[in-house]
Every structure is written in C-alpha cells, then in structure tokens.
Write a protein that holds these residues in place. Structure first.
Motif, PDB file in Angstrom:
ATOM      1  N   THR A   1       0.821  -1.210   0.000  1.00  0.00           N
ATOM      2  CA  THR A   1       0.000   0.000   0.000  1.00  0.00           C
ATOM      3  C   THR A   1       0.856   1.261   0.000  1.00  0.00           C
ATOM      4  O   THR A   1       2.042   1.233   0.321  1.00  0.00           O
ATOM      5  CB  THR A   1      -0.907   0.063   1.254  1.00  0.00           C
ATOM      6  OG1 THR A   1      -0.078   0.075   2.422  1.00  0.00           O
ATOM      7  CG2 THR A   1      -1.869  -1.115   1.297  1.00  0.00           C
ATOM      8  N   GLU A   2       0.218   2.356  -0.337  1.00  0.00           N
ATOM      9  CA  GLU A   2       0.758   3.702  -0.185  1.00  0.00           C
ATOM     10  C   GLU A   2      -0.367   4.566   0.365  1.00  0.00           C
ATOM     11  O   GLU A   2      -1.550   4.202   0.289  1.00  0.00           O
ATOM     12  CB  GLU A   2       1.275   4.235  -1.520  1.00  0.00           C
ATOM     13  CG  GLU A   2       1.650   5.702  -1.569  1.00  0.00           C
ATOM     14  CD  GLU A   2       2.768   6.108  -0.614  1.00  0.00           C
ATOM     15  OE1 GLU A   2       2.480   6.218   0.579  1.00  0.00           O
ATOM     16  OE2 GLU A   2       3.905   6.335  -1.085  1.00  0.00           O
ATOM     17  N   THR A   3      -0.004   5.689   0.936  1.00  0.00           N
ATOM     18  CA  THR A   3      -0.981   6.604   1.514  1.00  0.00           C
ATOM     19  C   THR A   3      -1.514   7.579   0.476  1.00  0.00           C
ATOM     20  O   THR A   3      -0.741   8.225  -0.231  1.00  0.00           O
ATOM     21  CB  THR A   3      -0.333   7.412   2.656  1.00  0.00           C
ATOM     22  OG1 THR A   3       0.115   6.524   3.671  1.00  0.00           O
ATOM     23  CG2 THR A   3      -1.333   8.404   3.246  1.00  0.00           C
ATOM     24  N   THR A   4      -2.827   7.655   0.399  1.00  0.00           N
ATOM     25  CA  THR A   4      -3.458   8.779  -0.290  1.00  0.00           C
ATOM     26  C   THR A   4      -3.778   9.827   0.761  1.00  0.00           C
ATOM     27  O   THR A   4      -4.533   9.561   1.701  1.00  0.00           O
ATOM     28  CB  THR A   4      -4.759   8.350  -0.991  1.00  0.00           C
ATOM     29  OG1 THR A   4      -4.445   7.447  -2.049  1.00  0.00           O
ATOM     30  CG2 THR A   4      -5.484   9.563  -1.563  1.00  0.00           C
TER      31      THR A   4
ATOM     32  N   TYR B   1      -4.294  12.395  -6.809  1.00  0.00           N
ATOM     33  CA  TYR B   1      -3.337  11.934  -5.800  1.00  0.00           C
ATOM     34  C   TYR B   1      -3.437  10.416  -5.641  1.00  0.00           C
ATOM     35  O   TYR B   1      -2.419   9.727  -5.487  1.00  0.00           O
ATOM     36  CB  TYR B   1      -3.582  12.613  -4.452  1.00  0.00           C
ATOM     37  CG  TYR B   1      -2.395  12.483  -3.512  1.00  0.00           C
ATOM     38  CD1 TYR B   1      -1.573  13.570  -3.245  1.00  0.00           C
ATOM     39  CD2 TYR B   1      -2.077  11.267  -2.913  1.00  0.00           C
ATOM     40  CE1 TYR B   1      -0.480  13.453  -2.413  1.00  0.00           C
ATOM     41  CE2 TYR B   1      -0.979  11.139  -2.080  1.00  0.00           C
ATOM     42  CZ  TYR B   1      -0.177  12.229  -1.825  1.00  0.00           C
ATOM     43  OH  TYR B   1       0.920  12.095  -1.014  1.00  0.00           O
ATOM     44  N   THR B   2      -4.650   9.882  -5.675  1.00  0.00           N
ATOM     45  CA  THR B   2      -4.815   8.435  -5.542  1.00  0.00           C
ATOM     46  C   THR B   2      -4.093   7.699  -6.657  1.00  0.00           C
ATOM     47  O   THR B   2      -3.453   6.659  -6.429  1.00  0.00           O
ATOM     48  CB  THR B   2      -6.309   8.065  -5.540  1.00  0.00           C
ATOM     49  OG1 THR B   2      -6.956   8.703  -4.434  1.00  0.00           O
ATOM     50  CG2 THR B   2      -6.503   6.560  -5.419  1.00  0.00           C
TER      51      THR B   2
ATOM     52  N   ASP C   1       0.498   4.368  -8.164  1.00  0.00           N
ATOM     53  CA  ASP C   1       1.651   4.182  -9.037  1.00  0.00           C
ATOM     54  C   ASP C   1       2.979   4.231  -8.278  1.00  0.00           C
ATOM     55  O   ASP C   1       4.042   4.132  -8.891  1.00  0.00           O
ATOM     56  CB  ASP C   1       1.654   5.242 -10.134  1.00  0.00           C
ATOM     57  CG  ASP C   1       0.555   5.011 -11.163  1.00  0.00           C
ATOM     58  OD1 ASP C   1       0.029   3.881 -11.224  1.00  0.00           O
ATOM     59  OD2 ASP C   1       0.208   5.957 -11.895  1.00  0.00           O
ATOM     60  N   GLY C   2       2.903   4.410  -6.963  1.00  0.00           N
ATOM     61  CA  GLY C   2       4.120   4.425  -6.158  1.00  0.00           C
ATOM     62  C   GLY C   2       4.725   5.793  -5.978  1.00  0.00           C
ATOM     63  O   GLY C   2       5.872   5.913  -5.530  1.00  0.00           O
ATOM     64  N   TYR C   3       3.978   6.847  -6.297  1.00  0.00           N
ATOM     65  CA  TYR C   3       4.509   8.204  -6.238  1.00  0.00           C
ATOM     66  C   TYR C   3       3.804   9.070  -5.195  1.00  0.00           C
ATOM     67  O   TYR C   3       3.679  10.271  -5.370  1.00  0.00           O
ATOM     68  CB  TYR C   3       4.453   8.858  -7.624  1.00  0.00           C
ATOM     69  CG  TYR C   3       5.346   8.177  -8.624  1.00  0.00           C
ATOM     70  CD1 TYR C   3       6.716   8.419  -8.637  1.00  0.00           C
ATOM     71  CD2 TYR C   3       4.831   7.250  -9.524  1.00  0.00           C
ATOM     72  CE1 TYR C   3       7.553   7.779  -9.536  1.00  0.00           C
ATOM     73  CE2 TYR C   3       5.656   6.598 -10.430  1.00  0.00           C
ATOM     74  CZ  TYR C   3       7.015   6.860 -10.426  1.00  0.00           C
ATOM     75  OH  TYR C   3       7.847   6.217 -11.317  1.00  0.00           O
TER      76      TYR C   3
END
Length: 640
Positions: free
Chosen positions: A481-484, A522-523, A528-530
């Motif tokens: 996961t990444e944070t939105t 942003y999501t 995409d890992g950014y």
C-alpha cells in the motif's frame, strides 16, 4: 502510540475496486519484460508483462511485474509541500518550506542509497522488508483491535442452523484454497494490469507468532496439514478436510461441526493470550510452552491449520452487534494471530476476522466475496447427503495450564476488556443512494465518499485534519500500500464553502468537483508508487547510526501531517453488510466504508469522541452533497 513516522498498521487495508480481467491473448500483445532505468536520481520502471506458464496461472506474471519505483527527491518534496499546505498556518508553512529546502540537500545521499537498494537484483521491492517490520511485525500494541479487521456477511436464509452455515462456508473456502495451493487462481487486475499475488502464500496454513524483538510469520505445507480448527467455548477441535485423499463434502462437514457443538464444554481461554500486547504475548507464549511439553504440539496444530472457524455462543442482530462480534469478539474464542478466521454465531449470522501483518485486505476480500458468491449462487454441490462412515470425530486440541498461564490469561482478559471498552462503534447504513447515482453525477465513487467524510469532519470540528486513505500498490512486485493524503487545498475550500451560507450552489459544486479531481489525481499517483509517505519513510530508513537527522523529520508539520485523525479505506461487496477496523491515534477516527449500488455504509470507530455524532454528520453530509448536485442533474438540457 506510534513513532514519529506515524506507522498506521490498522489502516493499511488495500482499497478494493472492481476490475475487468483481460484475456491471456491481450496480455501476449504487450511489450517484452520491463527494463529499469535511472533518470533524475529516481528509480523508475517500464510496465510490460511476460507470462511464465511454469509458475502456474496465479503467479505467471509475478516475475515480470515492475519493481516499486523510487520517486525523484524533487517531486516528492513538491508533493509533500502541496499536501501540508492546507493543514498549516502561514507561518508554519513558511517554516516547513525552509525545512524542505534544506532536506533536498541533506537527503541527496539518502536518495542515492535508496536507489542503490532498489537496483539490487535480489531486491524485488525496496520497501517490503522495512515495511513489514515497522508497520506490523515490530508493532507492539495488541493486534486486536488495532490490526485486526472484519467483514460482516449478509444472512443466509437457507442456513440458519450454525453447523450448516459453518459447513457451507468451509466448503467454499476449501474450494478457494485449492486454487491458491494448486496455483490455478486467476490473478487480480487493476486497470487491466496484473497485480502481485505473492501475499496469497500467507493466506492458508500460516500464523503470526508473538516474539522478541519482533514477531514473525510461520507457514506450513498445505498438503501435509489438511485440516481446520474449530473453536467453541474456548475449546479447540481439529477437523480433517480430507479423508483418503478425498475432501469432505458439506454434509460431512456439517456433521463434524455438529459434533463440536455437542462436545464443547467451557474451557480456560488460552486463545486470549493472543490478544495481549505483543511483548507480553511473547512472554505468555514462552510461559505456555514451559507449562507442558504437550503445549508445543497444540500450538503447532493451531498455527498449521488451513484456517479457523470460530463457533461463537452469541446471537448478534444489529449492525453494531455484528460488527463488534467479528471485529473483536469476546477476547477468548479466537486465535487472533491467524490471518483467516470465519465466525459463525448461534443464530446463523456469520462473518470474517483477519490479521494482516503479511497480507492486506484485497486478497481476503476476494476470498470472502468468492466464498459468499459460491454459496449464494449454489456454484458447489452443497446438498450431497452422503456421509462416509470412515470419517473420525473431531479431535480435541488440548493445552495444559499452570499457575503462571492462568495469570497470563486473566491479565489478557482484563486488558482486552479495558481496550475494547475504550472504543465506541457506530454503523451508518445510509440508504439514500449509492454508486449508481454517484456515477450519474460523473464522479469517482471513492473520491465522492472521501468528500462526504471530509465534510462530516468539518461539520463536527469546523476544520479539516490529516486523513489517510489506503491505495494499493500491488501492480508492483510484492506491492502492498501507499498513503493517499485526502486533505487538499481543494477539499478544504469545498468544506469551507459548504459552511458559508453566502456561497451559492453553483460555486460549491465547482469547488466540490475540483476537490474530487484532486483526490483522484493523488490516488493515482499513490497507486503508481509516487505518494510521499513511503518514500520519506524509506529515506529515513537509509540513515546510518550517528548521522544527523534531516530538518524535515524534525519539523512538527511532518509529524502532524502524518498523524491520521481520519484513517479510511473502501472495500465494497454486495455480499457484505459490514466492514471495518480501529482508529490509529487516540484523537482520531477509523472510518471504513462500502459503496454499493444503492447504499453507502460507514463503520465509525473512535475512543469515545462521539461516534454517534459523527455518524449523524456523515448522514447529513451525504444528503447535502446529493442535494447540491441534483439540480444540475435534473436541469433540462438546452436544444441546439
């Protein structure tokens, strides 16, 4: 509760979205396997895929998935400043700008180290080992309620009898397990791209183990451990799933569960030991092993089981009652370290509880969706009445206790009652509309509901605070996961406008759509890992002992902007009537939501901050946004 990095394990459920599966032929038309390249001090990837049939259907794309990129330092700094701008005063933001300006010089060597790690051929995902350790295995608070999560299943009218319901769920889960073990399960896809399936190896026949300095997972061969564990009145029973190489049919499983109901007597709550804070749990495990040589084998029997079916002596009716039953239960009739526990109550209601230290919510969502779909649509032969006489009765898995173990269990139950008692939970089952109408408004359903949450929070507090939404990065090898970061200049402007009665409907709608678009953008970057959070985390992990910590990490805005006053995620299913988890800071909220065709459901958790009031504001905000957009939808179109 958390370090300055604000690791938030109970909010890391991957967002589940419906995806269309491309054919194999479509994938074969794609370019050759990806090639890595370095540009502007960023580790980037090209996305193209090759199939390796020798890996089986489920893992055939695994080795050709791109590796998680390392964003450029400049891009992350710009995105970080943009994300904190709506959260800070003018003076605070000016101070943060200085810290970020210094950071770009101070972190240059850290960026080089991170890229060097990402480039190593044996490293499939540069954050994987760090993240699993920092966010989960090294996390010391109890897994229940802070890491565990739940799904509440819709009722099964054909199976009010709990033994019958448990048998159907088990049959369907075994069918899913078969595909995972054989490698025939079709991969998941997002936006027509295959997703990482490596975490599925931690779904069955596995367990988390409490230990010092960190927990660790154990995994056992499925073919050597073809059984499940049923728990009733704190008793553990081993039920074989295969006899003479043939899987038990649903009638045979029903007979097994019926025998468990008949045999179970109230026993000491050994399962409660898994509810302890992890350092205490590690000691309690050692004490349990020291109490008797038999206990080592008993532990192995539970940890190696395919999964657990908890037969609870409860009859929850309301959505809140069901949510609590599946989220945490009574603190005893569980083994909280298992990643998969199906729960069946005396009135036939059922649900699921997960522990996701090694696996996020998207795989278990697929498991439970599939289980329910197979049952609802009668895709398996659940009605075969034949029962073999050669099937042995369930075998009791017994623990021996001594005075110290008894003390540990008492401490576990007392702490569990205190922790659970500090939480309040409300379910807002909003029936006004769902994704059907939201799509008519030409909005992303997920971004739309995020704005409902922002508006509800603004109604309650008069301001917006840092908000987390989970974004799945499973398009990459070993991706999680990444944070939105939901709060944006656009979302704050929208909420402020809605609170100002002098601002008209048209302007509010314009601001709303800008906020939705900012969230979608942003999501996408996060998926995409950014995003900014994992990159900043990775850079800090590259610091060597004795090195000066860069100014950005000392800036109060860094800690504040990653203190999740709202921890949120979406996971939707027409087969569920509930889903949720805990808040992640004491001053914060855990808001899980499901967006179905004609309804939106929120699971609202806090430490007595007023969950009933927040539930009210969510309802009000959903109505306000609908009423704001309806005039435009209903306006007659002009003729050309």
């Amino acid at each position: 509760m958390f370090s300055t990095l604000r690791i938030t394990p109970s909010s890391l459920l991957g967002t589940a979205r419906a995806t269309r599966v491309p054919t194999t032929a479509q994938f074969l038309k794609m370019a050759p396997a990806h090639k890595r390249k370095l540009t502007g001090k960023a580790f980037q990837v090209k996305e193209s895929y090759q199939e390796d049939a020798s890996k089986g259907a489920m893992l055939r794309f695994e080795d050709s998935l791109p590796r998680l990129p390392v964003p450029s330092l400049g891009d992350t700094c710009q995105r970080y400043l943009k994300s904190i701008h709506p959260l800070l005063s003018k003076d605070e933001y000016a101070a943060s700008e200085k810290a970020v300006s210094s950071f770009q010089q101070q972190a240059a060597s850290l960026q080089d180290r991170l890229i060097e790690k990402a480039e190593q051929p044996e490293v499939r995902n540069w954050i994987a080992d760090w993240w699993n350790e920092a966010a989960y295995l090294g996390y010391k608070d109890p897994v229940v309620p802070y890491v565990s999560y739940f799904y509440s299943f819709r009722d099964d009218r054909k199976r009010r009898n709990p033994a019958k319901r448990a048998a159907a769920i088990t049959s369907a889960a075994l069918e899913f397990q078969k595909e995972v073990v054989n490698g025939t399960l079709e991969p998941e896809y997002m936006r027509k791209k295959p997703m990482a399936m490596s975490s599925y190896k931690y779904m069955f026949n596995t367990s988390r183990v409490a230990a010092e300095p960190s927990d660790y997972p154990v995994n056992y061969p499925s073919q050597d451990n073809q059984y499940i564990i049923a728990i009733r009145h704190n008793n553990f029973f081993k039920i074989p799933t295969h006899i003479d190489g043939k899987q038990l049919n649903t009638s045979e499983l029903e007979q097994q569960f019926t025998k468990v109901y008949q045999a179970a007597q109230t026993s000491p709550p050994v399962g409660s030991l898994t509810s302890l804070p992890r350092d205490q749990g590690a000691v309690a495990r050692k004490n349990l092993l020291s109490a008797s040589r038999n206990n080592e084998n008993a532990l192995k029997q539970i940890e190696a089981a395919s999964f657990i079916v908890c037969l609870d002596a409860a009859s929850p009716v309301t959505r809140e009652e069901r949510a609590r039953q599946y989220w945490h239960g009574d603190g005893a009739n569980r083994w909280y370290d298992k990643p998969i526990q199906f729960i069946v109550n005396d009135n036939g209601t059922a649900g699921f509880m997960g522990e996701h230290s090694m696996m996020d919510g998207t795989p278990t969502h697929r498991l439970c969706d599939t289980v329910n779909a197979l049952i609802v649509h009668e895709k398996l032969d659940f009605n075969n009445p034949s029962i073999r006489s050669s099937i042995p009765d369930p075998t009791a898995v017994r623990f021996d206790t001594d005075e110290q173990v008894i003390k540990d269990m008492a401490s576990a139950q007392q702490q569990f009652a205190t922790v659970i008692g500090s939480h309040e939970l409300r379910v807002q089952a909003y029936q006004g509309y769902g994704k059907g109408l939201i799509k008519k408004f030409k909005c992303s359903p997920d971004a739309y509901v995020q704005m409902i949450i922002q508006l509800a929070y603004h109604k309650m507090y008069g301001k917006n605070r840092p908000t987390y939404e989970s974004a799945a990065t499973r398009k990459y090898q070993q991706g999680r996961t990444e944070t939105t970061r939901t709060v944006s200049d656009e979302s704050v402007a929208f909420c402020d406008a809605m609170a100002n009665h002098e601002i008209g409907q048209a302007e509010c709608e314009d601001l709303f759509r800008k906020a939705v678009n900012a969230h979608v953008k942003y999501t996408q970057l996060a998926s995409d890992g950014y995003g900014v959070d994992r990159h900043l985390f990775g850079l800090k992990k590259c610091l060597k002992d004795g090195e000066e910590v860069p100014d950005l990490y000392k800036d109060p805005a860094y800690t504040y902007s990653s203190s999740w006053y709202i921890s949120s995620s979406q996971l939707s299913s027409e087969y569920f009537n509930g889903y949720g988890w805990s808040q992640v800071i004491d001053q914060g909220w855990g808001i899980a939501y499901m967006i179905n065709e004609n309804s939106i459901q929120f699971n609202v958790v806090s430490k007595h901050l007023g969950s009933e009031r927040m539930s009210h504001y969510l309802n009000e905000a959903a109505g306000d946004i609908r009423d704001m957009l309806l005039p435009s939808l209903e306006a007659p179109k002009s003729k050309l």
